[in-house]
Design a protein around this motif. Structure first.
Motif, PDB file in Angstrom:
ATOM      1  N   HIS A 104     -14.261  84.427  12.457  1.00 35.68           N
ATOM      2  CA  HIS A 104     -14.463  85.134  11.193  1.00 35.68           C
ATOM      3  C   HIS A 104     -15.907  85.313  10.810  1.00 35.68           C
ATOM      4  CE1 HIS A 104     -10.482  85.515   9.129  1.00 35.68           C
ATOM      5  NE2 HIS A 104     -10.163  84.876  10.251  1.00 35.68           N
TER       6      HIS A 104
ATOM      7  N   GLU B 227      -6.121  83.112  10.931  1.00 38.63           N
ATOM      8  CA  GLU B 227      -7.253  83.931  10.506  1.00 38.63           C
ATOM      9  C   GLU B 227      -6.915  84.784   9.284  1.00 38.63           C
ATOM     10  OE1 GLU B 227      -8.770  86.042  13.847  1.00 38.63           O
ATOM     11  OE2 GLU B 227      -8.838  84.244  15.086  1.00 38.63           O
TER      12      GLU B 227
ATOM     13  N   GLY C  80      -9.085  84.848   5.985  1.00 34.08           N
ATOM     14  CA  GLY C  80      -9.583  86.149   5.568  1.00 34.08           C
ATOM     15  C   GLY C  80      -9.270  86.422   4.105  1.00 34.08           C
TER      16      GLY C  80
END
Lengths: 211, 211
Positions: free
Chosen positions: A186, B132, B136
């Motif tokens: 990320h 993720e 996020g």
DNA sequence: AAATATAATTAACACCGTTAATTAAAAAAA
DNA sequence: TTTTTTTAATTAACGGTGTTAATTATATTT
């Protein structure tokens, strides 16, 4: 009857040799991979002899877990000479993180694995816990920070708890590989830059905002 | 050649039955106590057959770990309807904590145990990671908070990381028994009062100070 | 119907933590 | 000093574990 004391000493000796062997193997290969049989072989004893000195494997884990707290407590000693509460808080965080990174196996035993804690809760009496010293130091430091104008209107115990949780969370995620995983997926963080330290620096800035 | 597709379907079927059995046992008795042999017995298969469908035990752990992230991701879905960034951040924390408390075994697999992560790092390719999505969402929420005047002058990624670490730290310390241990030893907290929730409430106040 | 490919099995290896039964060593009593 | 008793350490054994190799049963293709 000076004989009996000497025997007691010898018993304590074997106990220690077992623990040293366990620590050595544990630091080299981790807790799961360290079997009673291997510990016994290391000091040329029969596996079952171990059980004459320790109740079971989690008893050994718990004893090592205590030792870890003693080491951490010793590293915290230097903090006594830091006057400013906030400076002490920052230094405390750094020491904690360094300890976790440089003694990953001890840290696992102290804060991540469940065996030692289960051993504690199985014990009938709730004897002196070395970990309490470290948390007590944090409590006092947060209190000092309050006197310096930080954390106004906040419950100091809860603040201490949250700060511990935050730093532990960072260490735990780092040791489990989540931090690096998220960083490479990320955040486009350069490999050489230490993501844990960077996060800690931001944490200091965050705390600074709470004045 | 519609035959082959049907076979593929059947293979996928067995894979799923293995996983369901593994999940059931795992939720009931924990990961360590769930052996390949027990999983096999549960669905009346030979233990070795499992290895035709999963590489090893950590492969199963990893698949369950992925499922956990899917469930957490679904619970995060309701957050899309929360306009205010800060409100969303708070709700996110609450959902995360509730998930950890109500799915302790999944949480262990996702964030505390090392096996699944080791399986990931052993894999040659770094495929889509369900975790993720969750991170996020947190990143975006912190960004929205910044737009609302929070976390001024702070790196948003590091703030997100710290918040995750803090909430994870609380959950992890809770699940490992440290939180209750400290609470009863240092803080004279009434048994009925939820120390985790209390800490979280203070966290919200702390974040509120960062405007 | 015979040959081939695939799915599932049995047997086996090398471990594990732990307990019960047994032997070796030391201390106490005779 | 010899015998008895206590204690320390050992061997044998139980019931598990993850995993691999060799083998059998079951389909599929020739």
């Amino acid at each position: 009857m000076g004989r009996k004391e000497k025997d007691q000493q010898q018993i304590e000796d074997v106990r220690l040799r077992i623990l040293e062997a366990a620590k050595k193997l544990f630091l080299k290969e981790g807790y799961e991979a360290t079997s009673i049989r291997k510990i016994a072989a290391e000091i040329k004893l029969s596996p079952t002899t171990i059980y004459l000195y320790y109740k079971d494997k989690s008893d050994i884990a718990y004893t090592l877990h205590k030792e870890g707290f003693k080491v951490l407590g010793e590293q915290f000693m230097v903090l006594q000479h830091v006057e400013s509460g906030f400076e002490r808080l920052k230094a405390m965080g750094r020491i904690y993180i360094n300890f976790a990174i440089q003694n990953t196996d001890f840290y696992q035993l102290m804060f991540i694995m469940k065996e030692p804690m289960e051993f504690i809760s199985d014990k009938d009496c709730c004897e002196w816990e070395e970990g309490e010293f470290a948390f007590g130091a944090l409590q006092q430091t947060v209190l000092d920070c309050k006197a310096e104008g930080y954390f106004n209107g906040l419950n100091e115990n809860n603040v201490a708890l949250n700060i511990w949780a935050l730093v532990h969370g960072l260490c735990s995620l780092k040791l489990q590989g989540h931090l690096d995983h998220v960083a490479s997926a990320h955040l486009h963080v350069p490999e050489d830059r230490n993501i844990l330290e960077e996060a800690f620096e931001t944490l200091v800035l965050m705390l600074d905002k709470m004045k």
